[in-house]
Write an enzyme that holds these catalytic residues in place. Structure first.
Site, mmCIF file in Angstrom:
data_model
loop_
_atom_site.group_PDB
_atom_site.id
_atom_site.type_symbol
_atom_site.label_atom_id
_atom_site.label_comp_id
_atom_site.label_asym_id
_atom_site.label_seq_id
_atom_site.Cartn_x
_atom_site.Cartn_y
_atom_site.Cartn_z
ATOM 1 N N VAL A 195 0.837 -1.202 0.000
ATOM 2 C CA VAL A 195 0.000 0.000 0.000
ATOM 3 C C VAL A 195 0.872 1.253 0.000
ATOM 4 O O VAL A 195 0.565 2.232 -0.691
ATOM 5 C CB VAL A 195 -0.964 -0.012 1.202
ATOM 6 C CG1 VAL A 195 -1.638 1.334 1.391
ATOM 7 C CG2 VAL A 195 -2.026 -1.088 0.986
ATOM 8 N N TYR A 196 1.963 1.222 0.751
ATOM 9 C CA TYR A 196 2.882 2.365 0.735
ATOM 10 C C TYR A 196 3.443 2.572 -0.669
ATOM 11 O O TYR A 196 3.445 3.695 -1.194
ATOM 12 C CB TYR A 196 4.019 2.145 1.732
ATOM 13 C CG TYR A 196 5.095 3.191 1.609
ATOM 14 C CD1 TYR A 196 4.881 4.483 2.069
ATOM 15 C CD2 TYR A 196 6.324 2.892 1.012
ATOM 16 C CE1 TYR A 196 5.868 5.460 1.942
ATOM 17 C CE2 TYR A 196 7.305 3.861 0.893
ATOM 18 C CZ TYR A 196 7.074 5.141 1.358
ATOM 19 O OH TYR A 196 8.044 6.103 1.219
ATOM 20 N N ALA A 197 3.917 1.490 -1.299
ATOM 21 C CA ALA A 197 4.489 1.598 -2.642
ATOM 22 C C ALA A 197 3.443 2.098 -3.629
ATOM 23 O O ALA A 197 3.731 2.939 -4.491
ATOM 24 C CB ALA A 197 5.050 0.247 -3.086
ATOM 25 N N SER A 215 0.883 3.960 -2.976
ATOM 26 C CA SER A 215 0.609 5.380 -2.711
ATOM 27 C C SER A 215 1.686 6.261 -3.319
ATOM 28 O O SER A 215 1.407 7.370 -3.790
ATOM 29 C CB SER A 215 0.490 5.636 -1.205
ATOM 30 O OG SER A 215 1.761 5.580 -0.549
ATOM 31 N N LYS A 216 2.926 5.775 -3.336
ATOM 32 C CA LYS A 216 4.014 6.553 -3.931
ATOM 33 C C LYS A 216 3.964 6.492 -5.452
ATOM 34 O O LYS A 216 4.349 7.451 -6.134
ATOM 35 C CB LYS A 216 5.358 6.064 -3.403
ATOM 36 C CG LYS A 216 5.591 6.404 -1.932
ATOM 37 C CD LYS A 216 5.444 7.900 -1.688
ATOM 38 C CE LYS A 216 5.722 8.302 -0.268
ATOM 39 N NZ LYS A 216 5.584 9.761 -0.043
#
Length: 265
Positions: free
Chosen positions: A155-157, A159-160
């Protein structure tokens, strides 16, 4: 209008945001630093006030980038205090570690609202002020993971990846207004980020080239003068992005080893 330039930085209470506030102030910029932790911003102001003269002024804006009204209010105070807004550093972000389907939804939502909504709120609040003044620059702080499939930090990746895609599209929308947009793809940096990451608290494996927050901040100040479309801070990070494009399967397997929780071994 002041001959000095003004910069609005989110996530200013620690890490890259803190270092960027100091670096821009040292370079003569007036700085509005936004973050949720008022006590950290008070300490940051004291540190900036203690810099050798001449240096820029500092305005603390306590707020949450997930709330559009907080961002709009901070931008309004920036304009009231400094009379202008020349640069946005949309830096606020948070990570998450662990398997997607097992993660707390609250953690995933926090990442999405901070890393995606936060950038959107900042761009929508700052661009009109820059447009009225005849131009400016928006720096979107993304990550090299935007170009790599990264299991256990998906999810972090993602979002980026959103942030990087947004930066490219926004640049085309705003170029007629004299507003440049820089997609900043940051690699591993020595900050509180990993410690504050939601989900599993276990660290990332392996020793990879790591930059200091001060090195990243210095590059941002230089980018404010050059206004590049894309900023990657090291050859290693360039290679990560290239490998992610040319050999995505290999990079995904390497990332899986880096981020896989130890309890899943």
């Amino acid at each position: 209008m002041s001959t000095r330039r003004a910069v609005f930085i989110t996530g200013a209470s620690s890490g890259i945001g803190w270092a960027a506030a100091l670096a821009f102030a040292r370079a003569g910029y007036d700085v509005c630093g936004m973050a949720r932790r008022a006590e950290r911003l008070t300490r940051l102001k004291a540190e900036i006030d203690g810099l050798p003269s001449p240096h820029g002024d500092f305005l603390a804006a306590v707020g949450d980038v997930r709330r559009a009204d907080d961002v709009a209010g901070a931008v309004e105070r920036t304009l009231e205090r400094f009379g202008q807004l020349d640069v946005l550093v949309a830096n606020a972000g948070i990570g998450q570690h662990g398997a997607l389907v097992d993660a707390d939804w609250e953690h995933l939502e926090t990442v999405l609202r901070t890393n995606i909504d936060g950038v959107l709120h900042c761009a929508r609040a700052c661009a009109p002020a820059m447009r009225s003044a005849g131009g400016g620059q928006i720096m979107v702080i993304s990550s090299v993971v935007a170009g790599v499939h990264t299991p256990y930090t998906a999810v972090y990746a993602a979002s980026k990846a959103f942030a990087s895609s947004l930066a490219g599209s926004l640049r085309l929308e705003l170029e007629a207004d004299g507003i440049s947009v820089t997609n900043v793809l940051v690699g591993r940096t020595a900050t509180e980020f990993n410690h504050n990451r939601l989900g599993s608290s276990q660290g990332v494996r392996g020793r990879l080239p790591t930059k200091s927050a001060e090195e990243v901040a210095s590059a941002l100040v230089k980018a404010a003068e050059r206004e590049p479309r894309r900023l990657v801070l090291s050859i290693f990070d360039q290679l990560v992005l290239l490998a992610g494009a040319l050999a995505p399967g290999v990079m995904a397997r390497l990332a899986k080893q880096q981020y896989k929780p130890r309890s899943s071994d």
